[in-house]
Design a protein around this motif. Structure first.
Motif, PDB file in Angstrom:
ATOM      1  N   SER A  73     -24.888 -31.620  34.809  1.00 43.26           N
ATOM      2  CA  SER A  73     -24.577 -32.879  35.479  1.00 43.26           C
ATOM      3  C   SER A  73     -24.082 -32.639  36.903  1.00 43.26           C
ATOM      4  CB  SER A  73     -23.546 -33.678  34.675  1.00 43.26           C
ATOM      5  OG  SER A  73     -22.319 -33.001  34.634  1.00 43.26           O
ATOM      6  N   LEU A  74     -24.006 -31.378  37.314  1.00 48.66           N
ATOM      7  CA  LEU A  74     -23.581 -31.007  38.659  1.00 48.66           C
ATOM      8  C   LEU A  74     -24.343 -29.752  39.067  1.00 48.66           C
ATOM      9  CD1 LEU A  74     -21.400 -31.676  40.896  1.00 48.66           C
ATOM     10  CD2 LEU A  74     -19.998 -29.931  39.825  1.00 48.66           C
ATOM     11  N   GLY A  75     -24.751 -29.706  40.307  1.00 47.38           N
ATOM     12  CA  GLY A  75     -25.492 -28.550  40.790  1.00 47.38           C
ATOM     13  C   GLY A  75     -24.582 -27.372  41.095  1.00 47.38           C
ATOM     14  N   ALA A  76     -25.135 -26.182  41.038  1.00 48.59           N
ATOM     15  CA  ALA A  76     -24.345 -24.975  41.287  1.00 48.59           C
ATOM     16  C   ALA A  76     -23.869 -24.884  42.733  1.00 48.59           C
ATOM     17  CB  ALA A  76     -25.155 -23.735  40.912  1.00 48.59           C
ATOM     18  N   GLY A  77     -24.633 -25.429  43.674  1.00 49.43           N
ATOM     19  CA  GLY A  77     -24.192 -25.427  45.070  1.00 49.43           C
ATOM     20  C   GLY A  77     -22.951 -26.270  45.273  1.00 49.43           C
ATOM     21  N   ASP A  78     -22.903 -27.420  44.602  1.00 45.86           N
ATOM     22  CA  ASP A  78     -21.709 -28.273  44.669  1.00 45.86           C
ATOM     23  C   ASP A  78     -20.509 -27.539  44.083  1.00 45.86           C
ATOM     24  OD1 ASP A  78     -23.282 -30.479  45.606  1.00 45.86           O
ATOM     25  OD2 ASP A  78     -23.917 -30.834  43.545  1.00 45.86           O
ATOM     26  N   TRP A  79     -20.751 -26.829  43.001  1.00 48.99           N
ATOM     27  CA  TRP A  79     -19.706 -26.064  42.321  1.00 48.99           C
ATOM     28  C   TRP A  79     -19.143 -24.991  43.252  1.00 48.99           C
ATOM     29  CZ3 TRP A  79     -20.819 -21.024  39.840  1.00 48.99           C
ATOM     30  CH2 TRP A  79     -19.765 -20.552  39.064  1.00 48.99           C
ATOM     31  N   LYS A  80     -20.050 -24.260  43.893  1.00 48.02           N
ATOM     32  CA  LYS A  80     -19.612 -23.199  44.814  1.00 48.02           C
ATOM     33  C   LYS A  80     -18.950 -23.783  46.064  1.00 48.02           C
ATOM     34  CE  LYS A  80     -23.664 -21.404  43.953  1.00 48.02           C
ATOM     35  NZ  LYS A  80     -24.912 -20.704  44.091  1.00 48.02           N
ATOM     36  N   MET A  81     -19.386 -24.957  46.479  1.00 50.42           N
ATOM     37  CA  MET A  81     -18.736 -25.619  47.618  1.00 50.42           C
ATOM     38  C   MET A  81     -17.286 -25.946  47.283  1.00 50.42           C
ATOM     39  SD  MET A  81     -19.795 -29.183  49.465  1.00 50.42           S
ATOM     40  CE  MET A  81     -18.770 -29.903  50.749  1.00 50.42           C
ATOM     41  N   ALA A  82     -17.043 -26.445  46.077  1.00 53.66           N
ATOM     42  CA  ALA A  82     -15.672 -26.748  45.654  1.00 53.66           C
ATOM     43  C   ALA A  82     -14.829 -25.474  45.613  1.00 53.66           C
ATOM     44  CB  ALA A  82     -15.668 -27.426  44.286  1.00 53.66           C
ATOM     45  N   GLY A  83     -15.398 -24.375  45.147  1.00 49.11           N
ATOM     46  CA  GLY A  83     -14.669 -23.113  45.138  1.00 49.11           C
ATOM     47  C   GLY A  83     -14.336 -22.639  46.540  1.00 49.11           C
ATOM     48  N   ALA A  84     -15.277 -22.776  47.463  1.00 54.23           N
ATOM     49  CA  ALA A  84     -15.039 -22.365  48.851  1.00 54.23           C
ATOM     50  C   ALA A  84     -13.980 -23.252  49.501  1.00 54.23           C
ATOM     51  CB  ALA A  84     -16.334 -22.410  49.643  1.00 54.23           C
ATOM     52  N   LEU A  85     -14.037 -24.564  49.253  1.00 53.98           N
ATOM     53  CA  LEU A  85     -12.999 -25.446  49.796  1.00 53.98           C
ATOM     54  C   LEU A  85     -11.633 -25.083  49.227  1.00 53.98           C
ATOM     55  CD1 LEU A  85     -14.665 -28.969  49.970  1.00 53.98           C
ATOM     56  CD2 LEU A  85     -13.857 -27.551  51.862  1.00 53.98           C
ATOM     57  N   GLY A  86     -11.609 -24.717  47.956  1.00 55.09           N
ATOM     58  CA  GLY A  86     -10.349 -24.274  47.348  1.00 55.09           C
ATOM     59  C   GLY A  86      -9.819 -23.012  47.991  1.00 55.09           C
ATOM     60  N   ALA A  87     -10.718 -22.127  48.414  1.00 52.26           N
ATOM     61  CA  ALA A  87     -10.295 -20.900  49.100  1.00 52.26           C
ATOM     62  C   ALA A  87      -9.641 -21.231  50.435  1.00 52.26           C
ATOM     63  CB  ALA A  87     -11.487 -19.967  49.310  1.00 52.26           C
ATOM     64  N   PHE A  88     -10.117 -22.267  51.095  1.00 48.99           N
ATOM     65  CA  PHE A  88      -9.496 -22.692  52.351  1.00 48.99           C
ATOM     66  C   PHE A  88      -8.177 -23.420  52.108  1.00 48.99           C
ATOM     67  CE2 PHE A  88     -13.787 -22.325  54.231  1.00 48.99           C
ATOM     68  CZ  PHE A  88     -13.481 -21.781  55.467  1.00 48.99           C
ATOM     69  N   THR A  89      -8.157 -24.343  51.142  1.00 41.76           N
ATOM     70  CA  THR A  89      -7.040 -25.294  51.024  1.00 41.76           C
ATOM     71  C   THR A  89      -5.954 -24.890  50.047  1.00 41.76           C
ATOM     72  OG1 THR A  89      -8.122 -26.558  49.262  1.00 41.76           O
ATOM     73  CG2 THR A  89      -8.592 -27.202  51.531  1.00 41.76           C
ATOM     74  N   GLY A  90      -6.297 -24.112  49.029  1.00 45.95           N
ATOM     75  CA  GLY A  90      -5.343 -23.843  47.958  1.00 45.95           C
ATOM     76  C   GLY A  90      -5.483 -24.886  46.866  1.00 45.95           C
ATOM     77  N   TRP A  91      -4.820 -24.625  45.757  1.00 46.35           N
ATOM     78  CA  TRP A  91      -5.029 -25.468  44.574  1.00 46.35           C
ATOM     79  C   TRP A  91      -4.406 -26.855  44.691  1.00 46.35           C
ATOM     80  CZ3 TRP A  91      -1.270 -27.425  41.374  1.00 46.35           C
ATOM     81  CH2 TRP A  91       0.013 -26.898  41.520  1.00 46.35           C
ATOM     82  N   LYS A  92      -3.279 -26.978  45.364  1.00 44.49           N
ATOM     83  CA  LYS A  92      -2.629 -28.299  45.434  1.00 44.49           C
ATOM     84  C   LYS A  92      -3.484 -29.295  46.202  1.00 44.49           C
ATOM     85  CE  LYS A  92       2.063 -26.607  44.990  1.00 44.49           C
ATOM     86  NZ  LYS A  92       3.356 -26.414  45.642  1.00 44.49           N
ATOM     87  N   ALA A  93      -3.922 -28.908  47.386  1.00 40.12           N
ATOM     88  CA  ALA A  93      -4.757 -29.807  48.189  1.00 40.12           C
ATOM     89  C   ALA A  93      -6.098 -30.043  47.513  1.00 40.12           C
ATOM     90  CB  ALA A  93      -4.952 -29.241  49.589  1.00 40.12           C
ATOM     91  N   LEU A  94      -6.659 -29.011  46.906  1.00 44.96           N
ATOM     92  CA  LEU A  94      -7.966 -29.157  46.264  1.00 44.96           C
ATOM     93  C   LEU A  94      -7.895 -30.165  45.119  1.00 44.96           C
ATOM     94  CD1 LEU A  94     -10.919 -28.234  46.299  1.00 44.96           C
ATOM     95  CD2 LEU A  94     -10.300 -26.614  44.505  1.00 44.96           C
ATOM     96  N   THR A  95      -6.801 -30.209  44.416  1.00 42.95           N
ATOM     97  CA  THR A  95      -6.650 -31.187  43.337  1.00 42.95           C
ATOM     98  C   THR A  95      -6.799 -32.606  43.888  1.00 42.95           C
ATOM     99  OG1 THR A  95      -5.189 -29.683  42.141  1.00 42.95           O
ATOM    100  CG2 THR A  95      -5.116 -32.006  41.509  1.00 42.95           C
ATOM    101  N   ASP A  96      -6.115 -32.902  44.982  1.00 37.51           N
ATOM    102  CA  ASP A  96      -6.217 -34.228  45.598  1.00 37.51           C
ATOM    103  C   ASP A  96      -7.640 -34.497  46.089  1.00 37.51           C
ATOM    104  OD1 ASP A  96      -3.502 -34.618  45.172  1.00 37.51           O
ATOM    105  OD2 ASP A  96      -2.941 -33.968  47.192  1.00 37.51           O
ATOM    106  N   ILE A  97      -8.261 -33.483  46.674  1.00 39.76           N
ATOM    107  CA  ILE A  97      -9.611 -33.637  47.213  1.00 39.76           C
ATOM    108  C   ILE A  97     -10.614 -33.893  46.089  1.00 39.76           C
ATOM    109  CG2 ILE A  97     -11.466 -32.415  48.420  1.00 39.76           C
ATOM    110  CD1 ILE A  97      -9.049 -30.940  49.918  1.00 39.76           C
ATOM    111  N   LEU A  98     -10.495 -33.174  44.989  1.00 40.81           N
ATOM    112  CA  LEU A  98     -11.424 -33.371  43.866  1.00 40.81           C
ATOM    113  C   LEU A  98     -11.252 -34.756  43.248  1.00 40.81           C
ATOM    114  CD1 LEU A  98     -11.371 -29.883  42.102  1.00 40.81           C
ATOM    115  CD2 LEU A  98     -13.221 -30.883  43.463  1.00 40.81           C
ATOM    116  N   ILE A  99     -10.017 -35.207  43.109  1.00 45.50           N
ATOM    117  CA  ILE A  99      -9.787 -36.555  42.576  1.00 45.50           C
ATOM    118  C   ILE A  99     -10.397 -37.590  43.524  1.00 45.50           C
ATOM    119  CG2 ILE A  99      -8.008 -38.288  42.079  1.00 45.50           C
ATOM    120  CD1 ILE A  99      -6.279 -35.911  41.021  1.00 45.50           C
ATOM    121  N   GLY A 100     -10.173 -37.418  44.810  1.00 43.67           N
ATOM    122  CA  GLY A 100     -10.761 -38.335  45.782  1.00 43.67           C
ATOM    123  C   GLY A 100     -12.279 -38.313  45.747  1.00 43.67           C
ATOM    124  N   SER A 101     -12.854 -37.131  45.538  1.00 42.62           N
ATOM    125  CA  SER A 101     -14.313 -37.021  45.527  1.00 42.62           C
ATOM    126  C   SER A 101     -14.927 -37.753  44.335  1.00 42.62           C
ATOM    127  CB  SER A 101     -14.749 -35.555  45.544  1.00 42.62           C
ATOM    128  OG  SER A 101     -14.487 -34.938  44.305  1.00 42.62           O
TER     129      SER A 101
END
Length: 175
Positions: A73-101
């Motif tokens: 239900s989700l492409g692997a590129g989207d998955w890797k994009m989320a991982g890369a954004l997490g590498a930039f932002t850290g887990w706290k910010a990524l949680t907010d970003i994923l909920i917003g997405s």
């Protein structure tokens, strides 16, 4: 979050979202180096604590979205994009970003379904998915990314929009 890290993440997110919108794929040549750059920036600017923050963010993004990739239900590129954004932002910010997405992708999906005139079929597919959840079975192939007739929201675009909104809120002191 340090401004140089935020700027790098915004450039990555916007570029990945644009590529996803145009090609419906996010290539490895973009996501893998972005994960490395995000981790390196956090290590350089934050030391070991920055490295820990980066790895936890990447791990969270990859772990949370992996089940959606596995059920197609989700492409692997989207998955890797989320991982890369997490590498930039850290887990706290990524949680907010994923909920917003999720909300941004939902708005995009509703607009797409209405625009394409597929409300009735979408309601039927939602029914199939709910039955699958209750019976603990995978949904049929007609409600997955494998179906060439299914409407698909480019999640990379939703993730990029969410990240840009989050970054703006962060710069304005709201987030």
């Amino acid at each position: 979050m340090k401004p140089v890290i935020l700027a790098g993440a915004v450039v990555f997110a916007v570029f990945a979202g644009w590529i996803d919108l145009r090609r419906r794929r996010i290539p490895n040549w973009l996501t893998v180096p972005a994960l490395v750059v995000g981790t390196a920036l956090n290590l350089t600017l934050g030391g070991w604590n920055g490295l820990k923050t980066s790895l936890l963010g990447a791990g969270l993004g990859l772990a949370l979205l992996l089940p959606f990739v596995l059920v197609r239900s989700l492409g692997a590129g989207d998955w890797k994009m989320a991982g890369a954004l997490g590498a930039f932002t850290g887990w706290k910010a990524l949680t907010d970003i994923l909920i917003g997405s999720v909300f941004v992708a939902g708005i995009m999906a509703v607009a797409l379904v209405i625009y394409k005139g597929r409300v009735r079929q979408t309601m039927r597919n939602i029914g199939h998915i709910l039955v699958s959840l209750v019976t603990f079975r995978l949904p049929e192939s007609r409600v997955s990314l494998d179906n060439p007739d299914s409407l698909k929201v480019p999640y990379g675009v939703a993730l990029a929009l969410s990240f840009v909104l989050y970054s703006a809120a962060h710069l304005w002191g709201v987030a």
